[in-house]
Motif scaffolding. Structure first.
Motif, PDB file in Angstrom:
ATOM      1  N   ALA A 249       0.898  -0.986   0.045  1.00  0.00           N
ATOM      2  CA  ALA A 249      -0.083   0.096   0.166  1.00  0.00           C
ATOM      3  C   ALA A 249       0.899   1.272   0.122  1.00  0.00           C
ATOM      4  CB  ALA A 249      -0.904  -0.054   1.201  1.00  0.00           C
ATOM      5  N   ILE A 250       1.877   1.103  -0.060  1.00  0.00           N
ATOM      6  CA  ILE A 250       2.814   2.285  -0.065  1.00  0.00           C
ATOM      7  C   ILE A 250       3.372   2.678  -1.635  1.00  0.00           C
ATOM      8  CG2 ILE A 250       5.175   3.254   0.453  1.00  0.00           C
ATOM      9  CD1 ILE A 250       5.100   1.365   2.941  1.00  0.00           C
ATOM     10  N   ASP A 251       3.148   3.948  -2.037  1.00  0.00           N
ATOM     11  CA  ASP A 251       3.667   4.315  -3.344  1.00  0.00           C
ATOM     12  C   ASP A 251       4.974   4.768  -3.364  1.00  0.00           C
ATOM     13  OD1 ASP A 251       4.009   5.629  -5.754  1.00  0.00           O
ATOM     14  OD2 ASP A 251       2.160   6.680  -5.826  1.00  0.00           O
ATOM     15  N   TYR A 324       6.818  10.887  17.753  1.00  0.00           N
ATOM     16  CA  TYR A 324       6.605  11.983  16.949  1.00  0.00           C
ATOM     17  C   TYR A 324       7.452  11.628  15.686  1.00  0.00           C
ATOM     18  CZ  TYR A 324       4.728  15.556  19.877  1.00  0.00           C
ATOM     19  OH  TYR A 324       3.677  16.181  20.495  1.00  0.00           O
ATOM     20  N   TRP A 325       8.347  10.925  15.522  1.00  0.00           N
ATOM     21  CA  TRP A 325       9.189  10.200  14.375  1.00  0.00           C
ATOM     22  C   TRP A 325       8.254   9.420  13.604  1.00  0.00           C
ATOM     23  CZ3 TRP A 325      10.922   5.273  14.641  1.00  0.00           C
ATOM     24  CH2 TRP A 325      11.254   4.609  13.350  1.00  0.00           C
ATOM     25  N   ALA A 326       7.929   8.285  14.418  1.00  0.00           N
ATOM     26  CA  ALA A 326       7.135   7.198  13.726  1.00  0.00           C
ATOM     27  C   ALA A 326       5.672   7.972  13.156  1.00  0.00           C
ATOM     28  CB  ALA A 326       6.607   6.317  14.743  1.00  0.00           C
ATOM     29  N   ALA A 327       4.928   8.874  13.899  1.00  0.00           N
ATOM     30  CA  ALA A 327       3.767   9.400  13.070  1.00  0.00           C
ATOM     31  C   ALA A 327       4.153  10.173  12.022  1.00  0.00           C
ATOM     32  CB  ALA A 327       3.526  10.371  14.065  1.00  0.00           C
ATOM     33  N   LEU A 328       5.270  10.703  11.863  1.00  0.00           N
ATOM     34  CA  LEU A 328       5.558  11.579  10.475  1.00  0.00           C
ATOM     35  C   LEU A 328       5.912  10.649   9.596  1.00  0.00           C
ATOM     36  CD1 LEU A 328       6.062  14.310   9.194  1.00  0.00           C
ATOM     37  CD2 LEU A 328       8.451  13.996   9.656  1.00  0.00           C
ATOM     38  N   ALA A 329       6.498   9.482   9.767  1.00  0.00           N
ATOM     39  CA  ALA A 329       6.879   8.376   9.009  1.00  0.00           C
ATOM     40  C   ALA A 329       5.846   7.602   8.453  1.00  0.00           C
ATOM     41  CB  ALA A 329       8.137   7.346   9.501  1.00  0.00           C
ATOM     42  N   LEU A 330       4.725   7.385   9.256  1.00  0.00           N
ATOM     43  CA  LEU A 330       3.511   6.570   9.058  1.00  0.00           C
ATOM     44  C   LEU A 330       2.613   7.610   7.938  1.00  0.00           C
ATOM     45  CD1 LEU A 330       1.460   4.352   9.214  1.00  0.00           C
ATOM     46  CD2 LEU A 330       0.885   5.395  11.427  1.00  0.00           C
ATOM     47  N   ALA A 331       2.540   9.154   8.205  1.00  0.00           N
ATOM     48  CA  ALA A 331       1.988   9.863   7.535  1.00  0.00           C
ATOM     49  C   ALA A 331       2.407  10.051   5.968  1.00  0.00           C
ATOM     50  CB  ALA A 331       1.677  11.220   8.295  1.00  0.00           C
ATOM     51  N   THR A 332       3.645   9.885   6.055  1.00  0.00           N
ATOM     52  CA  THR A 332       4.428  10.120   4.768  1.00  0.00           C
ATOM     53  C   THR A 332       4.181   8.920   3.876  1.00  0.00           C
ATOM     54  OG1 THR A 332       6.023  11.275   5.926  1.00  0.00           O
ATOM     55  CG2 THR A 332       6.521  10.442   3.675  1.00  0.00           C
ATOM     56  N   ILE A 333       4.254   7.763   4.440  1.00  0.00           N
ATOM     57  CA  ILE A 333       3.953   6.478   3.637  1.00  0.00           C
ATOM     58  C   ILE A 333       2.869   6.101   3.107  1.00  0.00           C
ATOM     59  CG2 ILE A 333       6.572   5.513   4.447  1.00  0.00           C
ATOM     60  CD1 ILE A 333       4.837   3.320   5.914  1.00  0.00           C
ATOM     61  N   SER A 334       1.978   6.666   4.163  1.00  0.00           N
ATOM     62  CA  SER A 334       0.470   6.439   3.924  1.00  0.00           C
ATOM     63  C   SER A 334       0.072   7.440   2.832  1.00  0.00           C
ATOM     64  CB  SER A 334      -0.341   6.275   4.965  1.00  0.00           C
ATOM     65  OG  SER A 334      -0.273   7.806   5.753  1.00  0.00           O
ATOM     66  N   GLY A 335       0.803   8.437   2.124  1.00  0.00           N
ATOM     67  CA  GLY A 335       0.493   9.493   1.132  1.00  0.00           C
ATOM     68  C   GLY A 335      -0.487  10.490   1.805  1.00  0.00           C
TER      69      GLY A 335
END
Length: 728
Positions: A249-251, A324-335
């Motif tokens: 599910a990652i573009d 805080y890092w994990a949330a930004l990474a998750l928001a980034t890879i989820s588009g």
């Protein structure tokens, strides 16, 4: 209109009954009732009414009885001469690097009578001082975020979309730690309109969905709540990211366009280095959330639109950078990054202004001047500084040498409330030769001083009030005169500067009213549409017109649309998913919360009945106690296990200390946790062989570790405690 401005908002002054009272500001759609308690401080039984000197200090005990001694009243002239003498003695004997200017925010909504600004100006003119950097509220994130997305987004709320865009986009909001509405009643510098409840109501009415993950259902102001173990947020996010990875599910092309480190991040999810695949099955026992639910949430994020929100409290913990890092990474890879009203938000509801579309009143402050001393510490490292002078600590990729402090001068703030491990702080606090404190009431900090100056309260002086993140400006009136012998901090410091020979430079020949008018002219220069001084004084307030929707820039939106045209200030110009400094400091490993033999994880949210420790003696705060104790809450099954009944006086304890509380059963609190709000006044007393804090401050129990070698932020979150009956 006669107004009084506070951190809870503005209030109209009513003098019709003879004794002044406060009533809500007519333009505030959701006023806080707490600010109306301010006038109770006038007759507070803990009020300091004259300069006071600690008896042992006068006798030369070198701080041995500090915090355990009595005080004797002295006159203002003697007190100011003593203060001037101590400052002069220390700077001549040890240099200005031996002076710590301990001051913190929230001392005043006013811009002139702001204790921190007044003290820093005074100490700068006296040759400088060791300062503190960052805040307890947001210190970990403030250091971390520039490594992820650049300096321009480091300030609290800097990455957040605005509520109008959120309401239009109707994203699924996944909120870790929640957004208590009582927190949104507060704003540094005050506000004229509390808007968060209306925005949230509009979001829900229009069909918005919100899921709050927190150990306490009270953190969920709307939507659904899902219990999660404290400290397990990063593990939950990594599990969700793992779902997106294994379900393709990652573009990857889109993510590579706006970020670096995706391949290394995917290796971390697969457990290439540590052997632990970050799957929902791995995270389930850590988080207390079953694997299926974690998968379902991940898919909702992937389908979008979605917004991930994190409470500020999550980064006030050991390795507080991780969520805080994990949330930004998750928001980034989820588009979701760069989509209007979507992506990432840090602290929606943390204070009144976060997420509000407005023109910010970034105006002048009382001029502090340059500090000739370059030494500083991260604000949460005070105890370590006092314990280990000359030692080095890591900070943000650098090394800091801890100074040898001989004089602490404090005005505004109460470290014996907001610092961690208060018993340890009390011991370290005895090391300096002199401690000088300005305060209006006998806080624990004042009781741990050698020389105390009584301060006029915010309603006993006129000021200009404004929040740098808000759009309201107030002339905060002097509601009543201070008691005889009580002066403003500016007046006291002017007296001391006269003894030291720089009074003219300090006050520049201006009265307090002159300074306030000068500050207003600075705001007029920045915002020409503001009324003239005479009209402002007549109205009592001014309000900036809101910006047009198209003028409100949404963070990262332009960058995502054209990364090369609008690069970030990171080394790569992109979002850094795996920053090198996070890897070097061990922050990208070991995502399970620490555990001990103690039985309950301590939660310490902000109180709904006061601001931090302010207004502790107010009618509202007193009514929130039971049997004179702060109230802690835990699941009924935890009370059964401890052998106590709801409503009983009990003890919470661990290796750091013991606090006396009243325990109440609360099904909103997840099993394995106990909630005790912050702000109780630290009051340690001997009970047989034990020392017990009768004030019920949770920081008597928290560990003073520093969040990490990266930020050295506050680490209040995550203490483990035992609940037991009181035998006294």
């Amino acid at each position: 209109m006669e107004l009084f401005a506070s951190h809870f908002g503005a209030y109209e002054v009513d003098r019709t009954t003879g004794t002044p009272t406060l009533r809500p500001f007519r333009h505030d759609p959701c006023p806080s009732p707490l600010g109306q308690d301010f006038l109770s401080l006038a007759d507070d039984p803990e009020r300091i009414l004259s300069p006071m000197a600690r008896r042992g200090w006068l006798e030369g005990d070198a701080g041995a009885k500090r915090g355990q001694d009595d005080f004797v009243p002295i006159d203002m002239d003697q007190a100011t001469q003593l203060a001037a003498h101590e400052l002069d003695r220390v700077r001549k004997a040890y240099g200005n690097r031996a002076i710590f200017g301990g001051s913190y925010g929230w001392g005043s909504a006013g811009r002139f009578h702001h204790p921190q600004s007044q003290l820093k100006r005074f100490l700068n003119m006296a040759g400088g001082f060791v300062s503190a950097r960052n805040t307890y509220s947001y210190g970990t994130a403030k250091v971390l975020i520039p490594h992820l997305v650049g300096d321009q987004y480091a300030d609290p709320g800097g990455l957040n979309p605005t509520w109008d865009r959120i309401i239009d986009a109707q994203p699924f909001i996944l909120s870790f730690g929640g957004m208590r509405l009582s927190n949104a009643q507060v704003e540094a510098g005050g506000t004229g309109a509390h808007r968060m409840p209306a925005y949230l109501e509009s979001f829900i009415k229009n069909g918005g969905e919100m899921l709050t993950l927190s150990p306490d259902a009270r953190d969920a102001p709307a939507g659904e709540h899902l219990a999660i173990n404290a400290g397990a947020d990063a593990a939950a996010m990594l599990a969700m990211a793992h779902v997106l990875l294994v379900e393709n599910a990652i573009d990857h092309s889109a993510v590579h366009k706006i970020s670096t480190g995706l391949d290394a991040f995917c290796d971390l999810l697969r457990g290439v280095d540590d052997g632990f695949e970050k799957s929902p099955e791995w995270a389930a026992p850590i988080t207390g959330i079953d694997a299926k639910t974690l998968r379902d949430i991940a898919r909702r994020l992937s389908h979008g639109p979605a917004l991930i929100n994190l409470a500020w409290s999550l980064q006030r913990a050991v390795k507080g950078e991780q969520p805080y890092w994990a949330a930004l990474a998750l928001a980034t890879i989820s588009g979701q990054i760069g989509r209007s009203g979507c992506g990432i938000a840090y602290g929606l509801g943390a204070v009144s202004s976060v997420g509000v579309p407005l023109r910010r009143l970034k105006g002048p402050a009382f001029e502090q001047g340059p500090n000739p001393v370059s030494d500083y510490i991260p604000v949460a490292r005070i105890t370590q500084m006092l314990e280990q002078p000359g030692q080095q600590i890591a900070y943000n990729g650098d090394k800091l040498t801890l100074p040898d402090i001989r004089l602490i001068w404090w005005a505004g703030g109460n470290p014996f409330h907001h610092h961690q491990d208060l018993n340890r702080l009390a011991k370290a606090w005895r090391r300096p030769e002199t401690v000088i404190v300005h305060d209006s009431v006998w806080t624990a900090t004042a009781r741990h001083a050698d020389l105390v100056f009584p301060s006029a309260t915010s309603f006993e002086r006129q000021d200009i009030a404004a929040g740098s993140r808000d759009d309201w400006l107030f002339l905060s009136t002097q509601v009543m005169e201070p008691p005889q012998g009580v002066e403003t901090d500016h007046s006291v410091l002017s007296r001391i500067s006269k003894h030291l020979g720089f009074a003219d430079k300090f006050h520049e020949g201006l009265s307090a009213d002159d300074w306030i008018a000068r500050l207003y002219k600075g705001y007029q220069t920045a915002f020409p549409e503001l009324p003239n001084w005479e009209q402002f004084c007549q109205d009592g307030f001014a309000h900036l017109a809101p910006p047009a929707p198209e003028d409100v820039e949404q963070p990262l939106e332009k960058f995502v649309a054209a990364p090369q045209t609008w690069p970030l200030s990171t080394p790569s110009g992109k979002i850094e998913l795996m920053p090198k400094l996070m890897q070097k400091t061990g922050l990208l490993s070991s995502f399970e919360p620490d555990s001990t033999r103690a039985s309950l994880r301590l939660l310490s949210p902000q109180p709904a009945q006061r601001l931090h420790s302010q207004l502790n003696m107010s009618p509202t705060a007193q009514a929130a106690r039971k049997h004179g104790c702060e109230i802690a809450r835990a699941h009924p099954k935890e009370l059964e296990r401890a052998g106590v009944k709801s409503g009983e006086i009990c003890l919470l304890s661990n290796q750091n200390g013991t606090v006396q509380i009243v325990i109440e059963a609360d099904i909103n609190v997840m099993e394995g946790h106990v909630t005790l709000v912050t702000g109780g006044w630290y009051n340690p007393v001997k009970r047989e062989a034990h020392q017990v804090d009768l004030g019920g401050n949770p920081n008597t129990l928290t560990a003073d570790l520093g969040s990490s070698a990266l930020s050295q932020g506050a680490s209040a979150g995550g203490a483990w405690v035992d609940l037991r009956p009181s035998t006294w």
